[in-house]
Design an enzyme around this catalytic site. Sequence first.
Site, PDB file in Angstrom:
ATOM      1  CG  ASP A  28      39.306 -57.766  80.540  1.00 16.47           C
ATOM      2  OD1 ASP A  28      38.329 -58.782  80.447  1.00 16.47           O
ATOM      3  OD2 ASP A  28      39.901 -57.729  81.584  1.00 16.47           O
ATOM      4  CG  HIS A  45      32.222 -62.260  73.731  1.00 10.39           C
ATOM      5  ND1 HIS A  45      33.168 -61.515  74.378  1.00 10.39           N
ATOM      6  CD2 HIS A  45      31.982 -63.607  74.486  1.00 10.39           C
ATOM      7  CE1 HIS A  45      33.654 -62.420  75.461  1.00 10.39           C
ATOM      8  NE2 HIS A  45      32.709 -63.611  75.250  1.00 10.39           N
ATOM      9  CG  LEU A 138      44.904 -48.953  62.018  1.00  9.92           C
ATOM     10  CD1 LEU A 138      45.871 -48.199  63.110  1.00  9.92           C
ATOM     11  CD2 LEU A 138      43.511 -49.391  62.798  1.00  9.92           C
TER      12      LEU A 138
HETATM   13  C1  FPP Z   1      37.689 -60.344  77.221  1.00  9.48           C
HETATM   14  O1  FPP Z   1      36.206 -60.074  78.062  1.00  9.48           O
HETATM   15  C2  FPP Z   1      37.110 -60.569  75.943  1.00  9.48           C
HETATM   16  C3  FPP Z   1      37.503 -61.719  75.001  1.00  9.48           C
HETATM   17  C4  FPP Z   1      38.170 -62.693  75.626  1.00  9.48           C
HETATM   18  C5  FPP Z   1      37.046 -61.412  73.525  1.00  9.48           C
HETATM   19  C6  FPP Z   1      37.199 -60.341  72.798  1.00  9.48           C
HETATM   20  C7  FPP Z   1      36.573 -60.338  71.673  1.00  9.48           C
HETATM   21  C8  FPP Z   1      35.976 -59.343  71.074  1.00  9.48           C
HETATM   22  C9  FPP Z   1      35.490 -58.176  71.468  1.00  9.48           C
HETATM   23  C10 FPP Z   1      35.461 -59.816  69.717  1.00  9.48           C
HETATM   24  C11 FPP Z   1      36.707 -59.616  68.884  1.00  9.48           C
HETATM   25  C12 FPP Z   1      36.125 -59.528  67.443  1.00  9.48           C
HETATM   26  C13 FPP Z   1      36.909 -59.150  66.540  1.00  9.48           C
HETATM   27  C14 FPP Z   1      36.384 -59.432  65.097  1.00  9.48           C
HETATM   28  C15 FPP Z   1      38.472 -59.146  66.653  1.00  9.48           C
HETATM   29  P1  FPP Z   1      35.693 -60.998  79.002  1.00  9.48           P
HETATM   30  O2  FPP Z   1      34.862 -62.149  78.237  1.00  9.48           O
HETATM   31  O3  FPP Z   1      36.840 -61.829  79.544  1.00  9.48           O
HETATM   32  O4  FPP Z   1      35.096 -59.971  80.214  1.00  9.48           O
HETATM   33  P2  FPP Z   1      34.929 -60.430  81.407  1.00  9.48           P
HETATM   34  O5  FPP Z   1      36.290 -60.305  82.229  1.00  9.48           O
HETATM   35  O6  FPP Z   1      33.956 -59.160  82.141  1.00  9.48           O
HETATM   36  O7  FPP Z   1      34.148 -61.892  81.843  1.00  9.48           O
END
Ligand code: FPP
Length: 247
Positions: A28, A45, A138
Amino acid sequence: MGDKGLFFKKKKQIETTVLPKHIAIIMDGNGRWAKKRSLPRSAGHAAGSKTFKTIARYCNKIGIKYLTVYAFSTENWKRPKSEVDNIMNILRDYLKDTDNFKGENIRLEFIGDRTPLAEDIKELMLKAEADSADATGLHLNIALNYGGRDEIVHAVKRIVSEGLGPEDITEQAISDRLYTAGQPDPDFIIRPSGEYRLSNYLIWQSAYAEYWFSDILWPDFKPEDLDKALSDFSRRNRRFGGVEDNK
Ligand code: FPP
């Protein structure tokens, strides 16, 4: 030093590090990381995806057996289409570069409802799972279109369609029909970015887990931060020579 002091000193010396069997992470804070830098959310992201690769590799290196990351929840479809597309594209890129998992001896598995995903992504997911099925390092679960309640509904539907009677309904019967069937429950759940919620993540499996929260935004999360979390986990689960579990 009296006997008692020596006893405690000895005990401390033989204290061993206890690693969790299964770490689950809520990745997050990507959006806030980008906002702080006046960058688009897509940059957050992209940075979050880099952190994900680093942490997965690190978990593999230090001998963690299972890691589950929350990449996309059943609720995330409510985000703007451009952001959903962006996350799906990051996933495509990750799966196309098989060095990310095959080259690392990482076994990849997806948990969640695949039904609404794009056909090419479903194919890439199946291929990655098949290609990495024999990996001995893993076991990495990527939770994609995953929701804990949705997972339980899915398990109950299976139980009904298999014709199980009330006497067959046990905790094990439910666990066996979750996406994580056959895997140990997560014993350590990590949520960075200053939120203190489970957000529908592994709600059945986390019944006995330890939790670790931090203000660090996911893209800033480093192996050293994981070390800190693991050291906390180890302290909470202190075991001394010869004693399997102090709980
Ligand atoms: C939450 O942060 C994050 C997500 C909903 C997306 C997470 C995805 C990735 C890290 C990419 C993953 C990739 C692979 C290959 C598994 P947010 O956007 O809600 O952050 P915020 O709360 O600060 O807005």
